[in-house]
Design a protein around this motif. Structure first.
Motif, PDB file in Angstrom:
ATOM      1  N   LEU A 193       0.900  -1.131  -0.056  1.00 55.50           N
ATOM      2  CA  LEU A 193       0.164   0.016   0.011  1.00 55.50           C
ATOM      3  C   LEU A 193       0.970   1.329   0.163  1.00 55.50           C
ATOM      4  O   LEU A 193       1.980   1.224   0.586  1.00 55.50           O
ATOM      5  N   THR A 194       0.346   2.308  -0.783  1.00 56.65           N
ATOM      6  CA  THR A 194       1.094   3.587  -0.572  1.00 56.65           C
ATOM      7  C   THR A 194       0.763   4.248   0.727  1.00 56.65           C
ATOM      8  O   THR A 194      -0.180   3.796   1.361  1.00 56.65           O
ATOM      9  N   PRO A 195       1.649   5.175   1.081  1.00 54.13           N
ATOM     10  CA  PRO A 195       1.140   5.892   2.396  1.00 54.13           C
ATOM     11  C   PRO A 195      -0.048   6.534   2.355  1.00 54.13           C
ATOM     12  O   PRO A 195      -1.141   6.261   3.446  1.00 54.13           O
ATOM     13  N   LEU A 196      -0.611   6.973   1.390  1.00 51.09           N
ATOM     14  CA  LEU A 196      -1.987   7.528   1.326  1.00 51.09           C
ATOM     15  C   LEU A 196      -2.985   6.282   1.226  1.00 51.09           C
ATOM     16  O   LEU A 196      -4.191   6.680   2.104  1.00 51.09           O
ATOM     17  N   GLU A 197      -2.671   5.236   0.535  1.00 46.73           N
ATOM     18  CA  GLU A 197      -3.912   4.112   0.833  1.00 46.73           C
ATOM     19  C   GLU A 197      -3.670   3.538   2.189  1.00 46.73           C
ATOM     20  O   GLU A 197      -4.729   3.182   2.856  1.00 46.73           O
ATOM     21  N   ALA A 198      -2.557   3.578   2.760  1.00 50.30           N
ATOM     22  CA  ALA A 198      -2.519   3.189   4.334  1.00 50.30           C
ATOM     23  C   ALA A 198      -3.372   4.079   5.260  1.00 50.30           C
ATOM     24  O   ALA A 198      -4.276   3.727   5.917  1.00 50.30           O
ATOM     25  N   VAL A 199      -3.182   5.384   5.162  1.00 48.78           N
ATOM     26  CA  VAL A 199      -4.012   6.380   5.731  1.00 48.78           C
ATOM     27  C   VAL A 199      -5.392   6.130   5.427  1.00 48.78           C
ATOM     28  O   VAL A 199      -6.159   6.186   6.386  1.00 48.78           O
ATOM     29  N   GLN A 200      -5.799   6.019   4.219  1.00 49.77           N
ATOM     30  CA  GLN A 200      -7.466   6.028   3.957  1.00 49.77           C
ATOM     31  C   GLN A 200      -7.918   4.523   4.449  1.00 49.77           C
ATOM     32  O   GLN A 200      -8.996   4.484   4.960  1.00 49.77           O
ATOM     33  N   THR A 201      -6.952   3.586   4.872  1.00 51.94           N
ATOM     34  CA  THR A 201      -7.521   2.260   5.419  1.00 51.94           C
ATOM     35  C   THR A 201      -7.870   2.753   7.036  1.00 51.94           C
ATOM     36  O   THR A 201      -9.069   2.140   7.198  1.00 51.94           O
ATOM     37  N   ALA A 202      -7.426   3.466   7.535  1.00 54.87           N
ATOM     38  CA  ALA A 202      -7.758   4.009   8.843  1.00 54.87           C
ATOM     39  C   ALA A 202      -8.646   5.239   9.059  1.00 54.87           C
ATOM     40  O   ALA A 202      -8.842   5.648  10.092  1.00 54.87           O
ATOM     41  N   THR A 203      -9.112   5.759   7.940  1.00 60.86           N
ATOM     42  CA  THR A 203     -10.059   6.854   7.855  1.00 60.86           C
ATOM     43  C   THR A 203     -11.177   6.503   7.023  1.00 60.86           C
ATOM     44  O   THR A 203     -12.269   5.950   7.437  1.00 60.86           O
ATOM     45  N   VAL A 204     -11.126   6.901   5.916  1.00 57.59           N
ATOM     46  CA  VAL A 204     -12.493   7.122   5.185  1.00 57.59           C
ATOM     47  C   VAL A 204     -12.750   5.521   4.791  1.00 57.59           C
ATOM     48  O   VAL A 204     -14.345   5.066   4.735  1.00 57.59           O
ATOM     49  N   ASN A 205     -11.888   4.317   4.492  1.00 52.92           N
ATOM     50  CA  ASN A 205     -12.304   2.887   4.377  1.00 52.92           C
ATOM     51  C   ASN A 205     -12.777   2.408   5.686  1.00 52.92           C
ATOM     52  O   ASN A 205     -13.985   1.842   5.467  1.00 52.92           O
ATOM     53  N   ALA A 206     -12.156   2.657   6.747  1.00 52.63           N
ATOM     54  CA  ALA A 206     -12.703   1.967   8.051  1.00 52.63           C
ATOM     55  C   ALA A 206     -14.005   2.636   8.434  1.00 52.63           C
ATOM     56  O   ALA A 206     -14.962   2.001   8.744  1.00 52.63           O
ATOM     57  N   ALA A 207     -14.221   3.965   8.184  1.00 49.25           N
ATOM     58  CA  ALA A 207     -15.416   4.625   8.369  1.00 49.25           C
ATOM     59  C   ALA A 207     -16.645   4.074   7.507  1.00 49.25           C
ATOM     60  O   ALA A 207     -17.925   3.874   7.928  1.00 49.25           O
ATOM     61  N   ALA A 208     -16.488   3.751   5.984  1.00 51.52           N
ATOM     62  CA  ALA A 208     -17.362   3.149   5.411  1.00 51.52           C
ATOM     63  C   ALA A 208     -17.445   1.864   5.961  1.00 51.52           C
ATOM     64  O   ALA A 208     -18.729   1.261   5.854  1.00 51.52           O
ATOM     65  N   HIS A 209     -16.613   0.794   6.055  1.00 54.06           N
ATOM     66  CA  HIS A 209     -16.722  -0.303   6.818  1.00 54.06           C
ATOM     67  C   HIS A 209     -17.648  -0.359   7.863  1.00 54.06           C
ATOM     68  O   HIS A 209     -18.535  -1.261   7.796  1.00 54.06           O
ATOM     69  N   LEU A 210     -17.451   0.500   8.589  1.00 53.92           N
ATOM     70  CA  LEU A 210     -18.059   0.222   9.980  1.00 53.92           C
ATOM     71  C   LEU A 210     -19.464   0.968  10.113  1.00 53.92           C
ATOM     72  O   LEU A 210     -19.981   1.135  10.965  1.00 53.92           O
ATOM     73  N   ARG A 211     -19.804   1.877   8.842  1.00 51.28           N
ATOM     74  CA  ARG A 211     -20.886   2.582   8.266  1.00 51.28           C
ATOM     75  C   ARG A 211     -21.163   3.725   9.209  1.00 51.28           C
ATOM     76  O   ARG A 211     -22.220   3.714   9.791  1.00 51.28           O
ATOM     77  N   ILE A 212     -20.126   4.354   9.472  1.00 45.54           N
ATOM     78  CA  ILE A 212     -20.012   5.540  10.291  1.00 45.54           C
ATOM     79  C   ILE A 212     -19.314   6.716   9.459  1.00 45.54           C
ATOM     80  O   ILE A 212     -19.003   7.503   9.981  1.00 45.54           O
ATOM     81  N   ALA A 213     -19.727   6.648   8.133  1.00 46.41           N
ATOM     82  CA  ALA A 213     -18.849   7.731   7.324  1.00 46.41           C
ATOM     83  C   ALA A 213     -19.570   9.182   7.402  1.00 46.41           C
ATOM     84  O   ALA A 213     -18.858  10.080   7.121  1.00 46.41           O
ATOM     85  N   ASP A 214     -20.747   9.115   8.304  1.00 45.97           N
ATOM     86  CA  ASP A 214     -21.417  10.517   8.405  1.00 45.97           C
ATOM     87  C   ASP A 214     -20.724  11.221   9.924  1.00 45.97           C
ATOM     88  O   ASP A 214     -21.013  12.451  10.151  1.00 45.97           O
ATOM     89  N   GLU A 215     -20.201  10.257  10.533  1.00 44.89           N
ATOM     90  CA  GLU A 215     -19.725  10.520  11.995  1.00 44.89           C
ATOM     91  C   GLU A 215     -18.061  10.693  12.006  1.00 44.89           C
ATOM     92  O   GLU A 215     -17.512  11.104  13.064  1.00 44.89           O
ATOM     93  N   ALA A 216     -17.350   9.938  11.019  1.00 48.58           N
ATOM     94  CA  ALA A 216     -15.830   9.853  11.354  1.00 48.58           C
ATOM     95  C   ALA A 216     -15.176   9.477  10.062  1.00 48.58           C
ATOM     96  O   ALA A 216     -16.000   9.146   8.865  1.00 48.58           O
ATOM     97  N   GLY A 217     -14.038   9.530  10.039  1.00 49.58           N
ATOM     98  CA  GLY A 217     -13.106   9.256   9.053  1.00 49.58           C
ATOM     99  C   GLY A 217     -12.759  10.473   7.977  1.00 49.58           C
ATOM    100  O   GLY A 217     -11.936  10.441   7.113  1.00 49.58           O
ATOM    101  N   ARG A 218     -13.301  11.621   8.273  1.00 48.92           N
ATOM    102  CA  ARG A 218     -13.002  12.923   7.377  1.00 48.92           C
ATOM    103  C   ARG A 218     -13.202  13.951   8.482  1.00 48.92           C
ATOM    104  O   ARG A 218     -13.621  14.183   9.581  1.00 48.92           O
TER     105      ARG A 218
END
Length: 401
Positions: A337-362
């Protein structure tokens, strides 16, 4: 809050410079250009700011240690909750403002979740499964003790047969589970020589997923063996934890359904090192599985990434040490993973996975003010996230070095 460099939305990768975040209560209410001074000012003009990090797989109420088997039968639920409070604080101070706690004593984990929500103890927002839904004698059940002890300690979430497994899911929802976690295959640290392959039948898996979805819960699976991974995916399961032996069919199914993989590379690294080291405290059954599975996980993540599988950040902390969660970033980078991809896993991706994108990840107007800061640029060196210097959760500053 005056910010020198701001990665507000990791999905874009755009780093903004010279911004002021206006925070009222627990939310961001405005993002202004330039450094504007009014009210209480937090000076992060020399820092790199990004959303609070999300760990999609932890176990806050314990941590692997040589006395772990004894603690299983001596610690009360209340004591486990107190231990969890200690580890929750460490996790928050490491920059993780949201976690999913997947598999722990119901009373301890749910009490800890609510105490953090009320502000009684500092910690990340907790999405909790409570006890894993597991088969009798499998990973997630009590193993390796006297029969009478195991009879007393076996959780209500253990089941056999489709109807019984539907009961177990419904009981977990009634007890307070935000998400259903199941053990679709054997596991490394269960003290039994039952392997790492599929343990639930396909009918049981289908019943669990149906029951979870009918109760409005997503269902995630601890799964190592490809047979268990693929059976769970065919049953309509929502995400895979670990994924050690995933194969081409696993990748095809995960891509088709948009399923997230939570690879927990720190857990694989940790168990392999302990099992091969001079101070190994695992039982023989645990040691054999650790040496078998641990070294395979990095290459598994590489294959999944190369195959286009969506990846969400998760460490299985409680296996490795709480507070060291950011060590997962370096392992993700080693997996390609690139550094940006790794950061995305712990922000926008994880928020989407846990279905909390309106509350976390951005970081955005109207969203909770959950953010962290580091001195360097994590998009150049993702290990910068191991050196978090500022943590805000819900508008409250918990760390400011």
């Amino acid at each position: 809050m005056q910010v020198g460099r701001l990665l507000a939305d990791p999905a874009t990768g755009v780093v903004q410079r010279g911004k002021t975040l206006v925070i009222r209560g627990n939310r961001v209410v405005e993002v202004r250009d330039g450094f504007v001074g009014e009210g209480e000012i937090v000076d992060l003009r020399d820092a790199f700011v990004l959303p609070g990090l999300i760990d999609s797989h932890v176990h806050l109420t314990g941590q692997q240690n040589p006395n772990g088997r004894l603690e299983e039968v001596t610690q009360s639920n209340a004591e486990q909750a107190m231990v969890g409070a200690r580890y929750a604080r460490r996790t928050l101070m490491a920059g993780f403002t949201t976690v999913a706690d997947l598999g722990g004593n119901n009373e301890a984990v749910f009490a800890l979740r609510e105490a953090i929500r009320r502000g009684d103890v500092p910690g990340p927002r907790v999405i909790a499964s409570g006890q894993s839904v597991s088969i009798h004698g499998g990973h997630g059940d009590i193993n390796g003790f006297r029969e009478d002890v195991m009879h007393l300690l076996s959780p209500e979430s253990v089941c056999s047969g489709p109807e019984d497994c539907m009961r177990a899911v419904r009981l977990q929802v009634r007890s307070g589970a935000d998400i259903i976690k199941i053990t679709a295959t054997g596991g490394v640290l269960s003290n039994t020589s039952a392997g790492l392959g599929q343990q639930f039948s396909e009918a049981e898996l289908a019943a669990i997923v149906e029951a979870g979805h009918r109760m409005g819960r997503q269902v995630t699976a601890h799964a190592h063996g490809a047979d268990g991974i693929n059976s769970f995916l065919r049953a309509g399961g929502d995400s895979i934890e670990h994924g050690t032996y995933l194969d081409a069919e696993s990748i095809r199914l995960m891509r088709r359904e948009g399923v997230y993989l939570v690879p927990t590379l720190m857990a694989g690294d940790y168990v392999a090192r302990i099992a091969a080291g001079p101070d190994n405290f695992f039982t023989p059954a645990q040691t054999a599985k650790a040496l078998q599975a641990g070294p395979l996980m990095l290459e598994m993540a590489r294959r999944a990434h190369d195959g286009g599988v969506r990846i969400a950040f998760g460490t299985d902390s409680g296996v490795s040490a709480h507070g060291d969660n950011a060590g997962e970033f370096a392992l993700l980078a080693r997996a390609g993973l690139t550094p940006l991809e790794a950061v995305q896993t712990a922000t926008v991706n994880a928020a989407a996975h846990l279905r909390i994108a309106d509350e976390a990840g951005r970081i955005a107007v109207g969203m909770p003010a959950d953010l962290v800061a580091v001195a360097g640029d994590p998009l150049a060196d993702v290990t910068e996230l191991e050196r978090v210097r500022f943590v805000m959760k819900g508008g409250v500053v918990y760390r400011a070095d």
